[in-house]
Scaffold this active site. Structure first.
Site, mmCIF file in Angstrom:
data_model
loop_
_atom_site.group_PDB
_atom_site.id
_atom_site.type_symbol
_atom_site.label_atom_id
_atom_site.label_comp_id
_atom_site.label_asym_id
_atom_site.label_seq_id
_atom_site.Cartn_x
_atom_site.Cartn_y
_atom_site.Cartn_z
ATOM 1 N N HIS A 183 0.544 -0.979 0.224
ATOM 2 C CA HIS A 183 0.383 0.018 0.070
ATOM 3 C C HIS A 183 0.901 0.765 0.056
ATOM 4 C CE1 HIS A 183 -0.073 -0.188 4.554
ATOM 5 N NE2 HIS A 183 0.249 0.770 4.591
ATOM 6 N N ASP A 213 0.219 -8.096 1.590
ATOM 7 C CA ASP A 213 0.821 -6.503 1.721
ATOM 8 C C ASP A 213 1.984 -6.056 1.495
ATOM 9 O OD1 ASP A 213 -0.146 -3.802 2.132
ATOM 10 O OD2 ASP A 213 -0.293 -3.480 4.430
ATOM 11 N N SER A 289 5.075 2.225 7.719
ATOM 12 C CA SER A 289 4.685 0.933 7.780
ATOM 13 C C SER A 289 5.647 0.419 6.600
ATOM 14 C CB SER A 289 2.781 1.251 6.349
ATOM 15 O OG SER A 289 1.980 0.126 6.993
ATOM 16 N N GLY A 347 -13.146 -15.725 -3.250
ATOM 17 C CA GLY A 347 -13.315 -14.500 -3.509
ATOM 18 C C GLY A 347 -14.948 -13.984 -3.525
#
Length: 443
Positions: A183, A213, A289, A347
Site C-alpha cells: 500500500h 501487503d 508502514s 472470492g
C-alpha cells in the site's frame, strides 16, 4: 446500536505535498504583547482547535510530513469497516437492514493493485532466510546500532501529481533488494529509496502482493547492510520488541520505539482480506508502514503495516505487523514469479453481524457477505452481496477465522459447500477455490 467494533485500522500513506512546511519548521512571529486580552484569549482558543484538527488529520489517514492535502491522489487508507451511526441505540437503525450493512461495511475488498513502477528482471536470485536466535539479547542501544543501517525510506510518485507517498523499507540483500508494504507504493508510477546516508536511488518493482501487503523493490546499489529475520512462530505474548521506521516524514527518519508483543495471530481485515497479524503496543505511526519490528536478538519478526484508530475515542498502543514467516513465503514467490502463485481464494468478503442488528432485523447467525469478486467461482455460482453465510462444509461460521480454518488445508481446485440465507430462504452452493491471481489481479 452496539458500540462494539467502533474502531478502524489505518495505514498512513496519503501523499505528501512538496510545497507545505515541514513539521516543526519555525515560523516568523511578531513580538506578542503581554497580558491576556480578549483577542489573545480568542486566538489561544483558535490555536487549540487548529492543533486538535491537525492532530486528527495526522493520525487518521495519511503520512503528511508536510501537513497539506494533495487533491485527486489515490486514497491510501483502509479499514475493515466504518461504523454506521456509531454510537447509538436501536432507534437509530434504518428500516432496511441492507441499508444498515451498506453503511456498516463502507470499505470492502480492493481487487486490483495499480502499480506502474518499471519492473525488474525475473527471476531474482534470492531466498529469504529465517535464522535461529542468538544466545544473548541486545540492549536497545545495541539493537539500534546494528539494525538501523538496514532501514530505508520509500518515496512513491504518481505522474502529474504534486505530492508523493512516504513509507519505510528494510534491506533484504547487499545488492539492493528492498522490502516494503504494497500500500506504500499503490498507485505509483515511480519510486525512490533513500538510504541512511542520504543516498537516493530509483527503484524497480520486483513484485507486489495486495493480499499480504508485501512488495519487493530493487535498486542498483552494492554494499548495503541487510537485516536479519527471525522465526515469528516462537513469539509469545509479553516478549519485548522494538520498531525502527520513518514516522511523520523525513524529519523523524530512523526512529526507534519499543514495547511488547500484545497478541499473536490477531485476525484483522485488510481491504476485505483476512490477515493474521502480530499485535504490539510499540509506538508506530504514519510513515512506519514497511518498517521492521525486531525481537531483542536484533532479528526482524514482523513488518509493521497498520494501527487501530477511532473516531469516537482515543486509542493508543494497538499496532500490527505481518509475521516474518508469512513475509518469507511471499518474498520468495515474488522474487521468482513477481506474484504469489498457488494460493487458494474463495472470492468473497465476509464480516460479522452485530448482535443488536441481528436482533433488530431478526437475522440468522452467520457472516454478512459484503462483496463478491468478479470472475470468482462464487460469482458464477450465484453468491451475491447481501447474502448471509451460515455454514461452510456443514460447520457453522461466525467469524472470518472460522472460514479461514476450514479453507486453510485446501488447495486450488478444491471445493467448499456454503449454506446461504437470502431474504428468508436458505440454499446450498458448491464453490471452487481459484488461484488468487485469477481473482485479484495485480496490474
Amino acid at each position: 446500536m452496539s458500540k462494539e467494533n467502533w474502531y478502524k485500522t489505518e495505514d498512513w500513506y496519503s501523499p505528501l505535498n512538496n510545497g507545505a512546511p515541514e513539521i516543526g519548521e519555525p515560523k516568523k512571529k511578531e513580538k506578542a504583547k503581554k497580558g491576556f486580552t480578549p483577542m489573545r484569549v480568542a486566538g489561544l482558543i483558535a490555536l487549540v482547535l487548529v492543533l486538535i484538527i491537525a492532530t486528527s488529520v495526522a493520525f487518521s489517514g495519511g503520512s503528511k510530513a508536510k501537513q497539506e492535502e494533495v487533491p485527486n491522489l489515490p486514497d491510501k487508507g483502509f479499514a475493515p469497516f466504518e461504523p454506521f451511526n456509531m454510537p447509538g441505540g436501536e432507534d437509530e437503525l434504518p428500516d432496511d437492514w441492507q441499508e444498515f450493512f451498506d453503511g456498516f461495511y463502507k470499505n470492502v475488498q480492493k481487487d486490483v493493485t495499480e502499480i506502474n513502477i518499471p519492473r525488474a528482471d525475473l527471476p531474482v536470485n534470492f531466498r529469504l532466510s529465517i535464522e535461529d536466535a542468538g544466545e544473548e539479547t541486545m540492549s536497545l542501544n545495541e539493537l539500534y546500532k546494528t539494525s538501523a543501517p538496514g532501514i530505508v525510506a520509500i518515496s512513491g510518485y504518481t505522474e502529474g501529481m504534486n505530492g508523493y507517498n512516504w513509507g519505510t523499507g528494510v534491506v533484504l540483500s547487499s545488492d539492493g533488494l528492498i522490502l516494503t508494504n504494497t500500500h506504500v507504493i499503490d498507485g505509483c508510477d515511480s519510486a525512490t529509496v533513500t538510504l541512511g546516508d542520504d543516498r537516493v536511488y530509483d527503484a524497480k518493482l520486483v513484485g507486489a502482493d495486495v493480499i499480504s501487503d508485501i512488495a519487493v523493490l530493487k535498486i542498483d546499489a552494492e554494499g548495503l547492510t541487510p537485516v536479519s529475520f527471525g522465526d515469528s512462530s516462537v513469539l509469545e505474548v509479553g516478549d519485548s520488541v522494538a520498531a525502527i521506521g520513518n514516522p511523520l516524514g523525513e524529519t523523524f527518519r530512523s526512529t526507534l520505539t519499543d514495547g511488547i508483543i500484545s497478541a499473536i495471530e490477531r485476525g484483522i481485515n485488510h481491504n476485505g482480506h483476512s490477515m493474521n497479524l502480530i499485535q504490539t503496543n510499540t509506538a508506530i505511526n504514519e510513515g512506519n508502514s514497511g518498517g521492521a519490528l525486531f525481537n531483542m536478538y536484533g532479528q526482524v519478526i514482523g513488518i509493521t503495516n497498520m494501527k487501530m484508530m477511532s473516531s469516537f475515542s482515543s486509542i493508543e498502543g494497538i499496532g500490527f505487523a505481518i509475521p516474518s514467516n508469512t513475509v518469507k513465503e511471499v518474498v520468495d514467490s515474488l522474487c521468482t514469479f513477481g506474484e504469489v502463485k498457488g494460493r487458494p481464494s474463495i472470492g468473497i468478503t465476509v464480516g460479522a453481524i452485530p448482535e443488536n442488528a441481528a436482533e433488530h432485523y431478526e437475522l440468522p447467525d452467520g457472516l454478512y457477505i459484503s462483496a463478491v469478486s468478479e470472475g470468482s467461482d462464487a460469482e458464477k455460482k450465484g453468491v451475491e452481496p447481501g447474502d448471509i453465510l451460515l455454514e461452510v462444509n456443514g460447520q457453522p461460521v461466525r467469524t472470518t477465522d472460522d472460514v479461514n480454518k476450514i479453507k486453510s488445508p485446501l488447495q486450488v481446485g478444491d471445493t467448499m459447500t456454503f449454506k446461504i440465507w437470502r431474504e428468508g430462504e436458505t440454499f446450498e452452493v458448491e464453490v471452487e477455490l481459484m488461484d488468487t491471481n485469477q481473482v485479484y489481479k495485480n496490474k
